[in-house]
Write an enzyme that holds these catalytic residues in place. Structure first.
Site, PDB file in Angstrom:
ATOM      1  N   GLY A  15       5.294  -3.511   8.335  1.00 11.68           N
ATOM      2  CA  GLY A  15       5.637  -2.547   9.383  1.00 11.68           C
ATOM      3  C   GLY A  15       7.066  -2.734   9.868  1.00 11.68           C
ATOM      4  CG  PHE A  16      10.315  -0.619  12.967  1.00 13.77           C
ATOM      5  CD1 PHE A  16      11.544  -0.996  12.431  1.00 13.77           C
ATOM      6  CD2 PHE A  16      10.262  -0.239  14.295  1.00 13.77           C
ATOM      7  CE1 PHE A  16      12.699  -1.012  13.217  1.00 13.77           C
ATOM      8  CE2 PHE A  16      11.399  -0.244  15.082  1.00 13.77           C
ATOM      9  CZ  PHE A  16      12.613  -0.631  14.543  1.00 13.77           C
ATOM     10  CE1 TYR A 157      -1.284   2.031  18.074  1.00 17.58           C
ATOM     11  CE2 TYR A 157      -0.313   2.275  20.252  1.00 17.58           C
ATOM     12  CZ  TYR A 157      -0.372   1.635  19.037  1.00 17.58           C
ATOM     13  OH  TYR A 157       0.478   0.572  18.797  1.00 17.58           O
ATOM     14  CE  LYS A 161      -1.766  -2.339  19.859  1.00 14.81           C
ATOM     15  NZ  LYS A 161      -1.636  -3.269  18.702  1.00 14.81           N
TER      16      LYS A 161
END
Length: 557
Positions: A15-16, A157, A161
């Site tokens: 991932g980033f 999301y 989370k």
């Protein structure tokens, strides 16, 4: 390699932010890094192949493990022999799919916790989100960790989370496992494949002119290296024995650049840095919300048929129009975190890393536009595309006069044509009667040749008519065979348009058609690539939809 290897695991390691963390861990020389991600194998970009990551993979100080967090056996395999786990994996936040988010953010996080306990991992650092305390309605100003989870989150999301974060905090101290959660606010920097590319795509499509809300909402952005630095600080704090680890563990921490800025000013700085215009037109969020709901419902209906994830969703409208700033005092006090890259420097590095997306790197059209060619590249094209403004304005005035005297009165087409011919005949007759000079002014007579239809032109016209007839016959033969679906759709669409025009009054056709011709072709010329791309995507989508429906229909037989 060191004689005593210390392994750490980074979930979602491709991932980033995770890529930056992996490189920082390798660069520190203290860790051997195991990269866990969904892909069956790791695919390095050219700069990674030649950089520190490629070298580490070749030397064995870094490993790649294919792991689906939803499969506990995969997670246990990834965590074996590790001292620390940085749990950064999460699905795309823009996809509001509760089942997906729950399976990764909740079930996957529980699997990570269980694997850490079973494999005797000492420390677990979980990458959470500030959205866990955001309800999508009320702005947050300098919020700290005392803010509770809201009764209802902005999207799936954020809700999942929050569930994952609560599980990590609850597991602190279980069988010696120390945990903490990092809540980085709006990460940006080189390598991001969402924020800057999306901004540039919007700018090139002419959509970056708009500000959702009043434009004064404040935001906290965090440069990616500062996010990575916060994770390192958290690991070091948990690694300390005694009071430091005790105070740091079992907690959640907001992490930002500590430099709040207006959200739309930040976006403008990126756009201007890449050579695009900053947004200026303000649209109230209340106006955008109904549109966003329609887009979201449309996506839910057609997602299974390949429709792309929309950028305009209700949760995103709320994010773009509300203020969200956070206090990092707790991270500074208990983790020793302070930003290592200032906001302006982070912006500078980010803009420089996207040099290939600059406005001056965007290929421009060479030669005449398609609109100009479609209109015959002659007087009609110059008039409708406003190439000759005097000619275009004259045409507009003539059409207005024509509308006033012939159309607005409600005449039928036959009556309007006959009246026009009568006026033309009267004009020609009077013009023919007038002497060659009146009060010293010469009256130029219209030569008869102007009304003569050349034999060559007549021949060409006849050929065009014959060719058109033959094409129509060929199309009819093709239709009779029942194989050419594209032709069938074109014919049906053309006949529907013809029937629609036939049922429409001349006045309405004129009022709609003339302004449309003068505006539509100009817009198409300026936005040719975007419109062509949209048409191509729409056609592709419907053909895919047709193909899938056909397959399902055949499968059901």
């Amino acid at each position: 390699m060191a004689t005593e290897e210390k392994w750490c695991v980074v979930t979602g390691g491709r991932g980033f932010a995770a890529r930056h963390l992996v490189e920082m861990l390798i660069r520190s020389g203290k860790w051997s890094v195991r990269i866990a991600d969904l892909g069956p194998s790791i695919k390095l970009e050219p700069n990674e192949e030649q950089g520190i990551l490629g070298e580490a993979l070749r030397s064995g100080s870094a490993q790649y493990v294919s792991a689906d967090l939803r499969d506990k056996a995969h997670v246990i395999k990834a965590c074996q022999g590790a001292e620390v786990v940085f749990h950064m994996a999460a699905p795309d936040s823009s996809v509001n799919n509760h089942q997906l988010h729950h399976s990764v953010n909740v079930v996957g996080t529980k699997n990570v916790i269980d694997a850490c306990i079973e494999c005797k991992v000492k420390r677990l650092i979980y990458t959470s989100s500030p959205s866990v305390v955001f309800d999508g309605v009320h702005g947050i100003f300098n919020g700290d960790e005392s803010i509770p989870y809201p009764p209802k989150h902005n999207d799936s999301y954020s809700a999942t989370k929050a569930e994952g974060e609560a599980l990590v905090i609850k597991s602190n101290g279980t069988n010696g496992l120390l945990t903490c959660c990092i809540r980085p606010s709006s990460i940006f920097g080189p390598g991001d494949k969402l924020l800057v590319p999306s901004l540039v795509a919007a700018a090139r499509a002419g959509k970056s002119k708009f500000i959702i809300g009043d434009g004064n909402n404040m935001y906290d952005f965090t440069y990616v290296e500062n996010v990575v630095h916060a994770h390192i600080c958290a690991e070091q704090a948990l690694a300390n024995e005694g009071v430091v680890a005790e105070r740091a563990s079992g907690q959640a921490y907001f992490v930002t650049n500590m430099e709040p800025i207006k959200f739309w000013e930040f976006m403008s700085l990126i756009l201007e840095g890449l050579g695009y215009e900053r947004p200026r037109i303000k649209i109230p969020a209340s106006v955008m919300m109904p549109m966003a709901y329609i887009v979201e419902q449309t996506y839910k209906m057609f997602a299974s048929y390949g429709m792309r994830v929309p950028q305009l969703t209700p949760s995103r409208v709320r994010l773009l129009s509300c203020s969200r700033t956070f206090n990092c005092s707790k991270a500074k006090d208990r983790l020793g975190y302070t930003p290592i890259v200032p906001l302006q420097e982070g912006l500078k590095r980010t803009i420089e890393s996207y040099a290939h997306l600059r406005a001056d790197c965007w290929p421009r059209r060479d030669g005449p536009s398609k609109a100009f060619i479609y209109l015959g590249s002659g007087k009609v094209a110059h008039t409708l595309l406003w190439k000759d403004k005097k000619q275009s304005l004259t045409a507009v005035l003539v059409l207005i006069a024509f509308y006033h005297y012939f159309i607005a009165s409600g005449y039928t087409i036959i009556t309007a044509v006959s009246k026009l011919l009568m006026m033309a005949s009267l004009f020609l007759f009077v013009h023919g009667v007038l002497p060659s000079k009146i009060l010293g002014y010469t009256i130029e007579k219209i030569p008869a040749s102007n009304f003569h239809f050349p034999e060559e032109a007549a021949h060409r016209s006849a050929l065009v008519v014959g060719s058109t007839w033959n094409s129509a016959v060929d199309a009819l033969i093709s239709l009779c065979k029942g194989k050419d679906w594209k032709l069938f759709i074109k014919v049906v669409f053309s006949l529907l348009m013809l029937s629609f025009l036939g049922a429409t009054s001349l006045q309405r056709v004129f009022v709609i058609g003339v302004p449309f011709a003068f505006i539509a072709f100009c817009v198409y010329e300026k936005k040719e690539e975007e419109i062509d791309g949209l048409i191509h995507e729409t056609v592709s989508f419907f053909w895919k939809l047709k193909s899938k429906i056909t397959k399902k229909f055949l499968a059901s037989k």
